[in-house]
Write an enzyme that holds these catalytic residues in place. Structure first.
Site, PDB file in Angstrom:
ATOM      1  N   SER A 144      18.087  41.762  22.135  1.00  0.00           N
ATOM      2  CA  SER A 144      17.429  41.557  23.423  1.00  0.00           C
ATOM      3  C   SER A 144      17.105  42.923  24.009  1.00  0.00           C
ATOM      4  CB  SER A 144      18.369  40.825  24.380  1.00  0.00           C
ATOM      5  OG  SER A 144      17.899  40.933  25.722  1.00  0.00           O
ATOM      6  N   TYR A 157      26.633  39.039  27.937  1.00  0.00           N
ATOM      7  CA  TYR A 157      25.417  38.936  27.120  1.00  0.00           C
ATOM      8  C   TYR A 157      24.909  40.316  26.692  1.00  0.00           C
ATOM      9  CZ  TYR A 157      20.663  37.617  25.782  1.00  0.00           C
ATOM     10  OH  TYR A 157      19.479  37.449  25.095  1.00  0.00           O
ATOM     11  N   LYS A 161      24.783  41.793  22.802  1.00  0.00           N
ATOM     12  CA  LYS A 161      23.536  42.150  22.131  1.00  0.00           C
ATOM     13  C   LYS A 161      23.520  43.626  21.727  1.00  0.00           C
ATOM     14  CE  LYS A 161      21.339  38.162  22.176  1.00  0.00           C
ATOM     15  NZ  LYS A 161      21.053  37.458  20.900  1.00  0.00           N
TER      16      LYS A 161
END
Lengths: 267, 258
Positions: A144, A157, A161
């Site tokens: 991401s 998150y 990533k």
């Protein structure tokens, strides 16, 4: 056909970016194991691929379950005799993960890390020996832009990533000699079912994303699919340990357009 | 053919990396203006493309001279009516040690690698604004991401190319002009012969590359086709490493210098 005679395993392929990647791989000649947790949607993706003349099978897979992952890799090799490409697309964040660190439930942290980091680890761990046996392969992980350009209220998150990118580089270093390449795609904001949790008013959301993006629109899943085809193909034979940002220019720099646009007047 | 509707200018296309990129774009159907400061080299490459069934013209250009750059743009428009793709490959390297580098030498490298990239991008982007979009591909280097021993001048110029790429992407996005860069590792060409021609040095560089080999100009073609094509229509401001994994980290335990 840029992936002719290759066999691929795509995780999280029952919708959104993963579905688009699976469909593009099949169009380019690859046989695709479509995996995910939703069998009905997965079978529909496979049916779509087959009706367009492509080769695909669905297999139910929870990427956090070690034995299921090993069985999925074995199934790909059993079905098509090889495994050339793995796409780590399955990912997770939800309303419970969108909050600052001290307010994040431990179980939610664990869930995000399980899906986004342990999952790709298990998939690569199972796939690499099969790739070595046949003389090489390509791993494409969907990270991401938030892995390198952080965002508020997403501590688990963004950490997961960023770790996925570094794991990708580790694979590139450790298995380059066996002709295994590993790269990551860093998508920006895309119009997918997974993105729906970020808005209530869709039109307002699309307008806001467009206003923040130099190319003036939200991403279409096909852009990620094309990037994955490129990195999986022999055209990228000398690319490993690298990242490809696909985000409409969002993280390239500060974007404050003047109403009239940049001047094109000559000096 | 993924670039059948494209018209590309490739600077520095008379040899080395630029030649490999020009041939790669032409193979996918793009009409290519092969531009180089050595006109004879440009002619040979353009002739080779035509002999393989492609479309090409040869142009002489000095990327540090605005008039010469405008002449290249005008000649390309005269031949192919539009410009959809620019590859800023013209570049030089300086191997003069840091303490012996004069202002003039530093300026020479920056003039070609950075100012040249700026001048060509500006002239071509004016055309792309009117045409409704386009794709600009700048050639940075591993040296844009990490320093390299005694390559201070070169790294400074290539670092500039990388941030130039990002700022230009943010600036030209609303004209649907995409700007991306590639960062190749060392590739044996005329430009790098002085360094990679030394077998000991070459072996030590190869040992640090996870894929175990140096790159080739042909390795750069695939990523340039991708950036030139509509497949990357939402990709801008990115820098793609193409270096066999060299920038990813240490390929093996480091050996201490004696």
């Amino acid at each position: 056909m840029r992936l002719k005679d290759k066999a691929a395993l795509v995780t999280g392929a029952t919708a959104g970016l993963g579905q688009s990647i699976a469909e593009a791989f099949a169009r380019e000649g690859a046989a695709v194991l479509v995996t995910g947790r939703d069998a009905a949607r997965g079978e529909a993706v496979v049916e779509g691929i087959r009706s367009s003349g492509g080769r695909a099978r669905f297999r139910r897979l929870d990427v956090t379950a070690e034995e299921e992952v090993e069985a999925a890799v074995a199934a790909t090799v059993d079905e098509w005799g090889r495994l050339d490409v793995v796409v780590n697309n399955a990912g997770y964040y939800g309303p419970a993960s969108m909050r600052p660190l001290a307010e994040l439930p431990v179980a939610e942290w664990d869930r995000v890390i399980q899906v986004n980091l342990r999952g790709p680890f298990l998939v690569c761990r199972a796939a690499i020996p099969a790739m070595i046996r046949q003389g090489g392969g390509a791993i494409v992980s969907i990270a991401s832009i938030r892995a390198i350009h952080c965002s508020h209220n997403l501590p688990a998150y963004t950490a997961s990533k960023a770790a996925l990118i570094q794991m990708t580089k580790s694979i590139a270093l450790d298995y380059g000699a066996q002709n295994i390449r590993a790269n990551a795609i860093l998508p920006g904001v895309h119009d997918t079912p997974g993105g729906q949790q970020s808005y209530t008013d869709r039109e307002e959301y699309l307008r806001r994303i467009a206003s923040l993006t130099p190319l003036g629109r939200i991403g279409h899943p096909s852009g990620i699919a094309y990037a994955a085809v490129f990195l999986a193909s022999d055209e990228a034979a000398y690319i490993t340990g690298a990242t490809l940002v696909v985000d409409g220019g969002r993280i390239a720099g500060e974007y404050r357009p003047h109403r009239s646009g940049p001047s094109t007047r000559r000096a | 053919m993924r670039l059948a509707d494209k018209v590309a200018i490739v600077t520095g296309a008379g040899r080395g990396n630029g030649r490999g990129i020009a041939r790669g774009l032409a193979r996918e159907g793009a009409a290519v203006a092969v531009a180089d400061i050595i006109e004879e080299n440009a002619r040979k490459v353009a002739r080779g493309i035509e002999d393989s069934g492609g479309r090409a013209i040869a142009l002489k250009v000095d990327v540090t001279d605005p008039q010469s750059v405008q002449g290249m743009v005008d000649a390309t428009l005269a031949a192919f009516s539009t410009i959809t793709t620019l590859v800023n490959d013209a570049g030089v390297i300086s191997r003069i040690p840091f303490f012996e580098t004069t202002k003039e030498e530093f300026q020479r490298v920056v003039d070609v690698n950075l100012t040249g990239t700026f001048l060509v991008a500006q002239a071509v982007a004016r055309v792309m604004v009117k045409a409704g979009g386009g794709s600009i591909i700048n050639i940075a280097s591993q040296g844009a991401e990490r320093g390299a021993y005694e390559l201070v001048t070169y790294c400074a110029s290539k670092g500039g190319v990388k941030t130039f790429t990002m700022a230009l992407a943010v600036t030209l996005g609303q004209y649907n002009i995409r700007v991306n860069a590639i960062a190749p590792g060392p590739i044996p060409t005329d430009m790098t012969a002085a360094s990679l021609g030394d077998p000991v040095r070459r072996a030590s560089i190869e040992a640090g590359i996870p894929l175990g080999r140096l790159g080739t100009p042909e390795d750069l073609a695939g990523i340039c086709v991708y950036y030139a094509s509509d497949e990357s229509s939402w990709v801008t401001g990115s820098t793609m490493w193409i270096d066999g994994g060299g920038l990813a980290g240490l390929a093996r335990a480091p050996i201490a210098r004696k």
